[in-house]
Design an enzyme around this catalytic site. Structure first.
Site, PDB file in Angstrom:
ATOM      1  N   GLY A 160      -3.549  -3.369   7.782  1.00 40.20           N
ATOM      2  CA  GLY A 160      -5.001  -3.482   7.719  1.00 40.20           C
ATOM      3  C   GLY A 160      -5.729  -2.157   7.757  1.00 40.20           C
ATOM      4  O   GLY A 160      -6.962  -2.126   7.754  1.00 40.20           O
ATOM      5  N   GLY A 172      -6.173  -0.358   5.454  1.00 37.35           N
ATOM      6  CA  GLY A 172      -6.987  -0.322   4.235  1.00 37.35           C
ATOM      7  C   GLY A 172      -7.964  -1.489   4.160  1.00 37.35           C
ATOM      8  O   GLY A 172      -8.557  -1.734   3.106  1.00 37.35           O
ATOM      9  N   GLU A 219      -4.082  -9.993   2.354  1.00 37.81           N
ATOM     10  CA  GLU A 219      -2.650  -9.638   2.397  1.00 37.81           C
ATOM     11  C   GLU A 219      -1.872 -10.728   3.125  1.00 37.81           C
ATOM     12  O   GLU A 219      -0.811 -11.162   2.677  1.00 37.81           O
ATOM     13  CB  GLU A 219      -2.453  -8.304   3.120  1.00 37.81           C
ATOM     14  CG  GLU A 219      -2.893  -7.102   2.312  1.00 37.81           C
ATOM     15  CD  GLU A 219      -2.797  -5.776   3.054  1.00 37.81           C
ATOM     16  OE1 GLU A 219      -2.735  -4.744   2.383  1.00 37.81           O
ATOM     17  OE2 GLU A 219      -2.790  -5.773   4.294  1.00 37.81           O
TER      18      GLU A 219
HETATM   19  C1  A5P Z   1      -4.170  -2.429   3.710  1.00 43.27           C
HETATM   20  O1  A5P Z   1      -5.125  -3.160   4.382  1.00 43.27           O
HETATM   21  C2  A5P Z   1      -3.048  -2.143   4.626  1.00 43.27           C
HETATM   22  O2  A5P Z   1      -2.468  -3.233   5.250  1.00 43.27           O
HETATM   23  C3  A5P Z   1      -1.993  -1.270   3.992  1.00 43.27           C
HETATM   24  O3  A5P Z   1      -0.960  -2.010   3.454  1.00 43.27           O
HETATM   25  C4  A5P Z   1      -1.478  -0.376   5.043  1.00 43.27           C
HETATM   26  O4  A5P Z   1      -2.611   0.171   5.681  1.00 43.27           O
HETATM   27  C5  A5P Z   1      -0.604   0.732   4.498  1.00 43.27           C
HETATM   28  O5  A5P Z   1      -1.361   1.547   3.685  1.00 43.27           O
HETATM   29  P1  A5P Z   1      -0.879   2.949   3.183  1.00 43.27           P
HETATM   30  O6  A5P Z   1       0.305   2.709   2.301  1.00 43.27           O
HETATM   31  O7  A5P Z   1      -2.060   3.510   2.482  1.00 43.27           O
HETATM   32  O8  A5P Z   1      -0.523   3.772   4.402  1.00 43.27           O
END
Ligand code: A5P
Length: 229
Positions: free
Chosen positions: A98, A100, A106
């Protein structure tokens, strides 16, 4: 010695091999999945055919620009696989996701597969979850009350996530509370406790969901480990 971006790129290329002709897959969100999308885009140009369900508007936008074909989750049954990044992975394959802000979609998309493959660089592998602030998606109405209730669980700090000095709105028009637990000794029970707070939509604790973790190391090696069943 590889930097974080090199590792993410290598992971994206490695994970693209899991996508086979004719599959319907879930595609995650974030800076690691970005490289997976780039690689899959190349392979689509070379003739690979698959359909993807996106875990965020951002992934859909990037993927469509690369020629990847998307469907809505409700247009498909089970997903053959889903591939996503994570913010932390513990020894039991429990995850924090999370970072992102895409955790809700997700989790829903990734619940539609038995084969959730997580791609992470070694810095995200931890003994105990919690150093990374746990994202919790909440309804905008009454969010400050939810914040207090989470604080009363012993959470050191609970921040409303901002973007450009405004509360960040997720793809599903909710807020994110970043919860600084520091150490989450029992992620399973914390997930249940958080879900019992009125106003919580979803948590970034992905419990017993990952079936395989592919880890990229600084020395360039990549190791895949399956969760024991
Ligand atoms: C998105 O909400 C997230 O769950 C991402 O999958 C997680 O933060 C990993 O992101 P990065 O690959 O940018 O580190």
């Amino acid at each position: 010695m590889n930097n974080a971006d090199d590792i993410k790129k290598q992971l994206g290329i490695y994970a693209a091999d899991y996508v086979k002709n004719g599959m319907t897959i879930g595609l995650g969100t974030g800076t690691t999945v970005y490289w997976l999308l780039q690689e899959l885009g190349k392979r689509v140009q070379e003739g690979l055919q698959f359909t993807a369900v996106p875990t965020s508007a951002k992934t859909k936008e990037i993927g469509e620009g690369l020629g990847i074909k998307f469907k809505e989750l409700d247009e498909v049954d089970e997903l053959a696989i889903a591939i996503d990044g994570a913010d932390e992975v513990d020894k039991n394959f429990q995850l924090i996701k999370g970072g992102g802000a895409a955790l809700l979609q997700e989790k829903i998309v990734e619940a539609a597969t038995k084969n959730l493959i997580i791609i992470v660089d070694e810095r995200k592998m931890v003994d105990t979850l919690g150093k990374f602030p746990l994202p919790v998606e909440v309804i905008t109405f009454g969010w400050a009350h939810v914040q207090k209730r989470i604080q009363s669980l012993g959470c050191k700090k609970v921040d409303l996530r901002l973007r450009d000095n405004q509360p960040l709105l997720t793809d599903h028009q909710h807020y994110i509370l970043d919860c600084y637990f520091d150490k989450i000794d029992d992620p399973i029970s914390l997930n249940t406790t958080l879900h019992n707070i009125p106003g919580v939509v979803e948590t970034g604790l992905f419990i017993n969901m990952a079936s395989e973790v592919i880890t990229g190391y600084n020395d360039g090696s990549i190791i895949s480990t399956k969760r024991p069943v």
